[in-house]
Design a protein around this motif. Structure first.
Motif, PDB file in Angstrom:
ATOM      1  N   UNK A   5      11.572  -9.448  -6.525  1.00 34.08           N
ATOM      2  CA  UNK A   5      10.940  -8.344  -5.815  1.00 34.08           C
ATOM      3  C   UNK A   5      11.948  -7.216  -5.779  1.00 34.08           C
ATOM      4  N   UNK A   6      11.643  -6.159  -6.501  1.00 35.65           N
ATOM      5  CA  UNK A   6      12.623  -5.093  -6.670  1.00 35.65           C
ATOM      6  C   UNK A   6      12.249  -3.897  -5.809  1.00 35.65           C
ATOM      7  N   UNK A   7      13.173  -3.477  -4.961  1.00 35.66           N
ATOM      8  CA  UNK A   7      12.980  -2.298  -4.120  1.00 35.66           C
ATOM      9  C   UNK A   7      13.467  -1.068  -4.882  1.00 35.66           C
ATOM     10  N   UNK A   8      12.579  -0.101  -5.052  1.00 38.40           N
ATOM     11  CA  UNK A   8      12.942   1.152  -5.698  1.00 38.40           C
ATOM     12  C   UNK A   8      13.053   2.222  -4.618  1.00 38.40           C
ATOM     13  N   UNK A   9      14.233   2.779  -4.449  1.00 37.34           N
ATOM     14  CA  UNK A   9      14.494   3.726  -3.372  1.00 37.34           C
ATOM     15  C   UNK A   9      14.236   5.165  -3.822  1.00 37.34           C
ATOM     16  N   UNK A  10      13.558   5.906  -2.949  1.00 43.10           N
ATOM     17  CA  UNK A  10      13.279   7.324  -3.176  1.00 43.10           C
ATOM     18  C   UNK A  10      13.841   8.102  -1.988  1.00 43.10           C
ATOM     19  N   UNK A  16       9.471   1.890  -2.632  1.00 42.27           N
ATOM     20  CA  UNK A  16       8.281   1.087  -2.904  1.00 42.27           C
ATOM     21  C   UNK A  16       8.680  -0.245  -3.492  1.00 42.27           C
ATOM     22  N   UNK A  17       7.816  -1.221  -3.284  1.00 41.92           N
ATOM     23  CA  UNK A  17       7.940  -2.541  -3.897  1.00 41.92           C
ATOM     24  C   UNK A  17       6.622  -2.849  -4.593  1.00 41.92           C
ATOM     25  N   UNK A  18       6.700  -3.185  -5.866  1.00 42.03           N
ATOM     26  CA  UNK A  18       5.534  -3.604  -6.638  1.00 42.03           C
ATOM     27  C   UNK A  18       5.557  -5.124  -6.722  1.00 42.03           C
ATOM     28  N   UNK A  19       4.584  -5.786  -6.108  1.00 42.66           N
ATOM     29  CA  UNK A  19       4.535  -7.248  -6.086  1.00 42.66           C
ATOM     30  C   UNK A  19       4.033  -7.828  -7.400  1.00 42.66           C
ATOM     31  N   UNK A  46       6.152   1.845   0.727  1.00 45.15           N
ATOM     32  CA  UNK A  46       4.912   1.491   0.026  1.00 45.15           C
ATOM     33  C   UNK A  46       5.030   0.093  -0.558  1.00 45.15           C
ATOM     34  N   UNK A  47       3.986  -0.730  -0.323  1.00 45.85           N
ATOM     35  CA  UNK A  47       3.904  -2.073  -0.884  1.00 45.85           C
ATOM     36  C   UNK A  47       2.576  -2.182  -1.636  1.00 45.85           C
ATOM     37  N   UNK A  48       2.652  -2.427  -2.952  1.00 42.14           N
ATOM     38  CA  UNK A  48       1.459  -2.489  -3.798  1.00 42.14           C
ATOM     39  C   UNK A  48       1.554  -3.672  -4.747  1.00 42.14           C
ATOM     40  N   UNK A  49       0.505  -3.857  -5.541  1.00 45.78           N
ATOM     41  CA  UNK A  49       0.551  -4.856  -6.606  1.00 45.78           C
ATOM     42  C   UNK A  49       0.064  -4.212  -7.903  1.00 45.78           C
ATOM     43  N   UNK A  50       0.961  -4.129  -8.883  1.00 45.60           N
ATOM     44  CA  UNK A  50       0.623  -3.545 -10.177  1.00 45.60           C
ATOM     45  C   UNK A  50       1.205  -2.160 -10.352  1.00 45.60           C
TER      46      UNK A  50
END
Length: 408
Positions: free
Chosen positions: A264-269, A300-303, A275-279
């Motif tokens: 699970x990779x956290x991308x910092x802005x 954001x984290x993309x699950x 934001x937590x989403x899938x895809x």
């Protein structure tokens, strides 16, 4: 349903999308009859992402090293999934790696083309460079060419990459798919293009029209049984993916049956909305919606695909970890959760949000959550969440607007 890489590439081959010479490996002994000249790359065939970082991809120079590497990969679980098959593939020297995808926009319900000049493992870190073109009329080569121009491609690459996008779109339509992704599309020093890795997501509701894809669903179930037999753990030693682990407060050392923090990779802005989403497509649409409403995402984290979370409580544990990751930045004032999935997956997401907020309340930390799920009984969800600080939204625009308002 997510296909494995070798299955996706079989579809690519049917569309004349260039792929490398490869061979399916069902057990390490198969490598003694390898028909591809060394050096080769051995790839774990699992549905989870991050195979390279997890050790599931290895380059080998000879048969002895290949057999040893294959034994290691077969016994390596990635997000609790043991590979039933490996893919042996010729090595390719790419001068450049691109990202390409065709997916169904879950909001507008129309196809979208995605492309970035920064492909490979770290594509999400350069998501701001992702270009998109919505296919709002009958498809033509114009859409593919427009995407390549927005990506900043020049010369012969415009035509060669456009041709790949056209073939991806044709596959997307003919097979009623939800996603066709090439990441990366390798570009050789001479300008040759090659699909080095691929992902295809089939629409479960359309499998009845495509017996070849439906057969892969049965293969997936049989694969689980094969992985159980291949497990290197003794029955009493192997982690039990169905066991329920009780934990009252979030523990960063706690591992759910499929979770490791790397996947699970956290991308910092630079903002105040988590934001937590899938895809990838849904994540991009959510970021755009928040920005359009005048907000600024903090991270954001993309699950990823929810299909990978099959073990009991796996999705709930994973979603709670995702919430912890986006909320660890103290500047985050609100978390926007935008998840698309089946009714059973939605139930786990609701349970994750409730469990997370209850823990935060006990720790005397309060954070607002905006929750957007599809096809839910809003009244029943509100009753279940009670007085927890959750706003329900029925559309992405409504969720983005509520998040921006809460973050002020």
């Amino acid at each position: 349903m997510d296909l494995l890489e070798y299955q996706a590439k079989s579809l690519f081959r049917q569309m004349a999308i260039p792929i490398l010479p490869s061979q399916r490996i069902d057990n390490p002994a198969d490598l003694k009859g390898l028909k591809i000249p060394y050096p080769v790359v051995l790839k774990s065939q699992v549905r989870a992402g991050g195979r390279g970082r997890a050790g599931g991809i290895k380059f080998v120079e000879n048969t002895i090293d290949a057999v040893a590497a294959a034994q290691t990969i077969f016994n390596l679980p990635i997000e609790d999934e043991y590979p039933q098959v490996l893919l042996a593939e010729a090595k390719y020297n790419a001068d450049q790696e691109l990202y390409l995808a065709v997916l169904l926009d879950p909001v507008a319900r129309r196809p979208v083309l995605l492309g970035s000049r920064q492909g490979g493992m770290d594509v999400e870190r350069s998501i701001e460079q992702m270009q998109q073109v919505a296919v709002d009329q009958e498809f033509s080569p114009f859409y593919a060419r427009r995407l390549t121009l927005k990506m900043g491609l020049q010369g012969d690459l415009i035509q060669s990459v456009s041709t790949i996008v056209e073939k991806m779109y044709r596959l997307f339509v003919e097979k009623d798919l939800d996603l066709v992704e090439i990441n990366p599309l390798g570009i050789s020093p001479t300008g040759e293009v090659m699909a080095l890795d691929g992902k295809v997501t089939a629409n479960d509701d359309a499998l009845g029209r495509h017996p070849d894809l439906a057969a892969l669903s049965e293969t997936k179930l049989l694969g689980r049984l094969a992985r159980e037999r291949r497990s290197p753990h003794a029955p009493g030693d192997r982690p039990n993916s169905n066991s329920k682990v009780q934990h009252s407060e979030f523990d960063p050392k706690f591992k759910s049956p499929i979770s490791n923090s790397e996947s699970l990779q956290l991308i910092e802005l630079d903002g105040n909305i988590g934001i937590l989403c899938n895809g990838v497509g849904l994540t991009m649409a959510t970021l755009d919606a928040v920005t359009h409403q005048g907000g600024k995402p903090a991270n954001f984290v993309n699950m990823g695909s929810l299909d990978r979370y099959d073990a009991a409580n796996a999705l709930r544990d994973r979603a709670e970890l995702g919430l912890e990751l986006v909320a660890q930045d103290k500047s985050v004032k609100v978390i926007l959760v935008n998840i698309l999935g089946s009714a059973s997956k939605t139930e786990e997401i609701i349970a994750a949000v409730a469990g997370y907020l209850e823990r935060k309340a006990r720790a005397n930390r309060h954070i607002q959550v905006v929750l957007r799920l599809v096809e839910i009984d809003a009244d029943a969800v509100k009753k279940r969440l009670g007085q927890l600080p959750v706003q329900l939204a029925s559309t992405l625009d409504e969720a983005a607007a509520a998040s921006v308002s809460s973050a002020k």
